[in-house]
Design a protein around this motif. Structure first.
Motif, PDB file in Angstrom:
ATOM      1  N   ARG A 104      68.310  14.846  18.919  1.00  0.00           N
ATOM      2  CA  ARG A 104      67.435  13.862  19.746  1.00  0.00           C
ATOM      3  C   ARG A 104      68.015  13.961  21.239  1.00  0.00           C
ATOM      4  O   ARG A 104      68.981  13.950  21.553  1.00  0.00           O
ATOM      5  CB  ARG A 104      67.393  12.464  19.269  1.00  0.00           C
ATOM      6  CG  ARG A 104      66.357  12.283  18.285  1.00  0.00           C
ATOM      7  CD  ARG A 104      65.819  10.840  17.823  1.00  0.00           C
ATOM      8  NE  ARG A 104      66.997   9.717  18.193  1.00  0.00           N
ATOM      9  CZ  ARG A 104      66.821   8.774  18.974  1.00  0.00           C
ATOM     10  NH1 ARG A 104      65.862   8.739  19.602  1.00  0.00           N
ATOM     11  NH2 ARG A 104      67.820   7.896  18.926  1.00  0.00           N
ATOM     12  N   LYS A 105      66.750  14.196  22.150  1.00  0.00           N
ATOM     13  CA  LYS A 105      67.017  14.212  23.361  1.00  0.00           C
ATOM     14  C   LYS A 105      66.869  12.789  24.038  1.00  0.00           C
ATOM     15  O   LYS A 105      65.953  12.102  23.736  1.00  0.00           O
ATOM     16  CB  LYS A 105      65.935  15.059  24.203  1.00  0.00           C
ATOM     17  CG  LYS A 105      66.098  15.265  25.718  1.00  0.00           C
ATOM     18  CD  LYS A 105      65.216  16.357  26.102  1.00  0.00           C
ATOM     19  CE  LYS A 105      64.633  16.303  27.293  1.00  0.00           C
ATOM     20  NZ  LYS A 105      63.683  17.392  27.639  1.00  0.00           N
ATOM     21  N   ILE A 140      71.925  18.387  26.598  1.00  0.00           N
ATOM     22  CA  ILE A 140      70.738  19.444  26.593  1.00  0.00           C
ATOM     23  C   ILE A 140      70.408  19.613  28.319  1.00  0.00           C
ATOM     24  O   ILE A 140      70.414  18.760  29.073  1.00  0.00           O
ATOM     25  CB  ILE A 140      69.315  18.795  25.888  1.00  0.00           C
ATOM     26  CG1 ILE A 140      69.815  18.955  24.365  1.00  0.00           C
ATOM     27  CG2 ILE A 140      68.128  19.657  26.251  1.00  0.00           C
ATOM     28  CD1 ILE A 140      68.518  18.024  23.819  1.00  0.00           C
ATOM     29  N   VAL A 141      70.512  21.002  28.287  1.00  0.00           N
ATOM     30  CA  VAL A 141      70.219  21.435  29.700  1.00  0.00           C
ATOM     31  C   VAL A 141      68.786  21.964  29.755  1.00  0.00           C
ATOM     32  O   VAL A 141      68.464  22.727  28.834  1.00  0.00           O
ATOM     33  CB  VAL A 141      71.222  22.667  30.307  1.00  0.00           C
ATOM     34  CG1 VAL A 141      70.751  23.193  31.666  1.00  0.00           C
ATOM     35  CG2 VAL A 141      72.567  22.155  30.131  1.00  0.00           C
ATOM     36  N   SER A 142      68.088  21.576  30.746  1.00  0.00           N
ATOM     37  CA  SER A 142      66.648  21.978  30.836  1.00  0.00           C
ATOM     38  C   SER A 142      66.284  22.726  32.299  1.00  0.00           C
ATOM     39  O   SER A 142      66.766  21.860  33.525  1.00  0.00           O
ATOM     40  CB  SER A 142      65.819  20.853  30.845  1.00  0.00           C
ATOM     41  OG  SER A 142      64.334  21.111  30.929  1.00  0.00           O
ATOM     42  N   TYR A 143      65.990  23.857  32.293  1.00  0.00           N
ATOM     43  CA  TYR A 143      65.869  24.810  33.493  1.00  0.00           C
ATOM     44  C   TYR A 143      64.481  24.632  34.175  1.00  0.00           C
ATOM     45  O   TYR A 143      63.338  24.516  33.560  1.00  0.00           O
ATOM     46  CB  TYR A 143      66.017  26.174  33.114  1.00  0.00           C
ATOM     47  CG  TYR A 143      67.507  26.660  32.653  1.00  0.00           C
ATOM     48  CD1 TYR A 143      68.163  26.101  31.451  1.00  0.00           C
ATOM     49  CD2 TYR A 143      68.279  27.281  33.596  1.00  0.00           C
ATOM     50  CE1 TYR A 143      69.462  26.403  31.174  1.00  0.00           C
ATOM     51  CE2 TYR A 143      69.747  27.798  33.415  1.00  0.00           C
ATOM     52  CZ  TYR A 143      70.178  27.349  32.222  1.00  0.00           C
ATOM     53  OH  TYR A 143      71.542  27.758  32.014  1.00  0.00           O
ATOM     54  N   LYS A 144      64.825  24.227  35.238  1.00  0.00           N
ATOM     55  CA  LYS A 144      63.149  24.112  36.341  1.00  0.00           C
ATOM     56  C   LYS A 144      62.634  25.537  36.825  1.00  0.00           C
ATOM     57  O   LYS A 144      63.793  26.334  36.975  1.00  0.00           O
ATOM     58  CB  LYS A 144      63.653  23.084  37.135  1.00  0.00           C
ATOM     59  CG  LYS A 144      64.003  21.655  36.876  1.00  0.00           C
ATOM     60  CD  LYS A 144      64.105  20.700  37.769  1.00  0.00           C
ATOM     61  CE  LYS A 144      65.239  20.745  38.775  1.00  0.00           C
ATOM     62  NZ  LYS A 144      65.272  19.684  39.750  1.00  0.00           N
ATOM     63  N   ASP A 145      61.710  25.586  37.336  1.00  0.00           N
ATOM     64  CA  ASP A 145      61.235  26.492  38.303  1.00  0.00           C
ATOM     65  C   ASP A 145      61.647  26.356  39.725  1.00  0.00           C
ATOM     66  O   ASP A 145      61.365  27.256  40.638  1.00  0.00           O
ATOM     67  CB  ASP A 145      59.817  26.939  38.195  1.00  0.00           C
ATOM     68  CG  ASP A 145      59.397  27.552  36.972  1.00  0.00           C
ATOM     69  OD1 ASP A 145      60.323  27.881  36.182  1.00  0.00           O
ATOM     70  OD2 ASP A 145      58.209  27.626  36.594  1.00  0.00           O
ATOM     71  N   LEU A 192      67.500  25.751  22.465  1.00  0.00           N
ATOM     72  CA  LEU A 192      66.561  24.942  21.793  1.00  0.00           C
ATOM     73  C   LEU A 192      64.982  25.207  21.959  1.00  0.00           C
ATOM     74  O   LEU A 192      64.419  25.261  21.177  1.00  0.00           O
ATOM     75  CB  LEU A 192      66.693  23.586  22.142  1.00  0.00           C
ATOM     76  CG  LEU A 192      68.135  22.956  22.007  1.00  0.00           C
ATOM     77  CD1 LEU A 192      68.437  21.422  22.623  1.00  0.00           C
ATOM     78  CD2 LEU A 192      68.423  22.961  20.486  1.00  0.00           C
ATOM     79  N   SER A 193      64.811  26.099  23.074  1.00  0.00           N
ATOM     80  CA  SER A 193      63.128  26.281  23.397  1.00  0.00           C
ATOM     81  C   SER A 193      63.451  27.134  24.702  1.00  0.00           C
ATOM     82  O   SER A 193      64.472  27.423  25.102  1.00  0.00           O
ATOM     83  CB  SER A 193      62.591  24.853  23.854  1.00  0.00           C
ATOM     84  OG  SER A 193      63.067  24.587  24.903  1.00  0.00           O
ATOM     85  N   GLU A 194      62.134  27.650  25.083  1.00  0.00           N
ATOM     86  CA  GLU A 194      61.996  28.508  26.270  1.00  0.00           C
ATOM     87  C   GLU A 194      63.050  28.052  27.507  1.00  0.00           C
ATOM     88  O   GLU A 194      63.435  28.838  28.164  1.00  0.00           O
ATOM     89  CB  GLU A 194      60.706  28.627  26.543  1.00  0.00           C
ATOM     90  CG  GLU A 194      59.828  29.544  25.857  1.00  0.00           C
ATOM     91  CD  GLU A 194      58.620  29.911  26.859  1.00  0.00           C
ATOM     92  OE1 GLU A 194      58.060  28.967  27.172  1.00  0.00           O
ATOM     93  OE2 GLU A 194      58.196  30.893  26.740  1.00  0.00           O
ATOM     94  N   ARG A 195      62.969  26.817  27.535  1.00  0.00           N
ATOM     95  CA  ARG A 195      63.652  26.251  28.868  1.00  0.00           C
ATOM     96  C   ARG A 195      64.955  25.489  28.653  1.00  0.00           C
ATOM     97  O   ARG A 195      65.465  24.824  29.499  1.00  0.00           O
ATOM     98  CB  ARG A 195      62.754  25.444  29.730  1.00  0.00           C
ATOM     99  CG  ARG A 195      61.528  26.117  30.560  1.00  0.00           C
ATOM    100  CD  ARG A 195      60.723  25.221  31.134  1.00  0.00           C
ATOM    101  NE  ARG A 195      59.584  25.844  31.707  1.00  0.00           N
ATOM    102  CZ  ARG A 195      59.784  26.652  33.061  1.00  0.00           C
ATOM    103  NH1 ARG A 195      60.708  26.477  33.613  1.00  0.00           N
ATOM    104  NH2 ARG A 195      58.637  27.114  33.550  1.00  0.00           N
ATOM    105  N   GLU A 196      65.202  25.108  27.320  1.00  0.00           N
ATOM    106  CA  GLU A 196      66.112  23.934  27.022  1.00  0.00           C
ATOM    107  C   GLU A 196      67.178  24.623  26.208  1.00  0.00           C
ATOM    108  O   GLU A 196      66.883  25.278  25.190  1.00  0.00           O
ATOM    109  CB  GLU A 196      65.592  22.767  26.441  1.00  0.00           C
ATOM    110  CG  GLU A 196      64.688  22.014  27.258  1.00  0.00           C
ATOM    111  CD  GLU A 196      64.169  20.817  26.719  1.00  0.00           C
ATOM    112  OE1 GLU A 196      64.132  19.653  27.569  1.00  0.00           O
ATOM    113  OE2 GLU A 196      64.039  20.482  25.529  1.00  0.00           O
TER     114      GLU A 196
END
Ligand code: TMP
Ligand code: ASP
Length: 238
Positions: A2-3, A25-30, A74-78
């Motif tokens: 869970r995030k 969890i790391v989430s990458y931004k543009d 976990l996903s495209e950005r995470e």
């Protein structure tokens, strides 16, 4: 997994807690910045590319015996990573003169060194990440002697693996910046990202820049360069 709540927002990534206290969890931004955040912009699709590229390269590092914070995509950005406290040192390895090395020492870009160089800067935006040597890092208690020695060993090992891999892709690894973190038991691991934001990558034949310098220097073709470098990685990462 869970995030939970956001713990940190950096210039290119956000970090979130999870229900496991040892995992983030790391989430990458543009979002893209340069000149200490003075120059701001967006590189469309960068977050996806940097996430996926970092994870593939981190997996290569693990294979080569260099411990990292990577757990799983976990996903495209995470991505799920081990919780670390970041050692406040930017570790820069250079194979060829470029960027601040060229401007600081008054030499042209493109001089191939006989052996790689390493340098540290103090990760502190308010002070503009000043360059420091190992004695300064020790005096400021940013790391211990043992930690600095290990970080240097890992950084040169990363250079060996990265340089060889990018060469297979027709890409010259000019220089790059690494960050290391400490797990709760004190173990030093490679953290942060390995991407076109943090590496200089030149086409081996044409020397065309395939990295964030295109954004830093307003050269245009930024998204195309990120797409091209990712394509080369995927083609050769079997
Ligand atoms: P430099 O020549 O500007 O010192 O950069 C060396 C390498 O470090 C280059 O590959 C770009 C990367 N870098 C970062 O990842 N973050 C930064 O804030 C800076 C200044 C450089
Ligand atoms: N990321 C850094 C900043 O925003 C600089 C850079 O990558 O050139 O200042």
């Amino acid at each position: 997994m869970r995030k939970l709540e956001e713990v940190y927002e950096g210039k290119a990534k956000k970090v979130f807690k999870t229900d496991d206290p040892q995992l983030f969890i790391v989430s990458y931004k543009d979002d893209a910045t340069a000149l200490d955040g003075l120059k701001k912009g967006t590189i469309l699709g960068k977050g996806v590319i940097n996430n996926q590229m970092t994870n593939r390269l981190m997996a290569k590092m693990e294979k080569a015996g260099i411990p990292t914070h990577f757990v799983r995509e976990l996903s495209e950005r995470e991505t799920l990573v081990k919780k670390v406290s970041i050692v406040p040192l930017e570790v820069i390895v250079r194979n060829i003169s470029a960027g601040h090395f060229a401007s600081r020492y008054g030499v042209e870009e493109g001089i191939v060194f006989d052996q790689p160089t390493i340098e540290f800067s103090y990760k502190n935006d308010a002070l503009h990440d000043p360059l420091l040597n190992e004695y300064h890092a020790l005096a400021l208690k940013l790391a211990t002697r043992e930690e600095i020695d290990l970080i240097k060993k890992y950084a040169f090992a990363v250079n060996d693996v990265l340089k060889a891999f990018w060469a297979e892709c027709g890409v010259t690894l000019v220089d790059f910046k690494l960050e290391f973190g400490k797990l709760s038991d004190g173990t030093i691991v490679l953290a942060d990202e390995i991407s076109p934001d943090t590496c200089r990558l030149w086409d081996s034949v044409t020397h065309e820049k395939l990295d964030k310098d295109r954004f830093r220097r307003d050269m245009g073709g930024v998204e195309d360069a990120y797409t091209e470098i990712m394509k080369r990685l995927v083609e050769h990462d079997q």
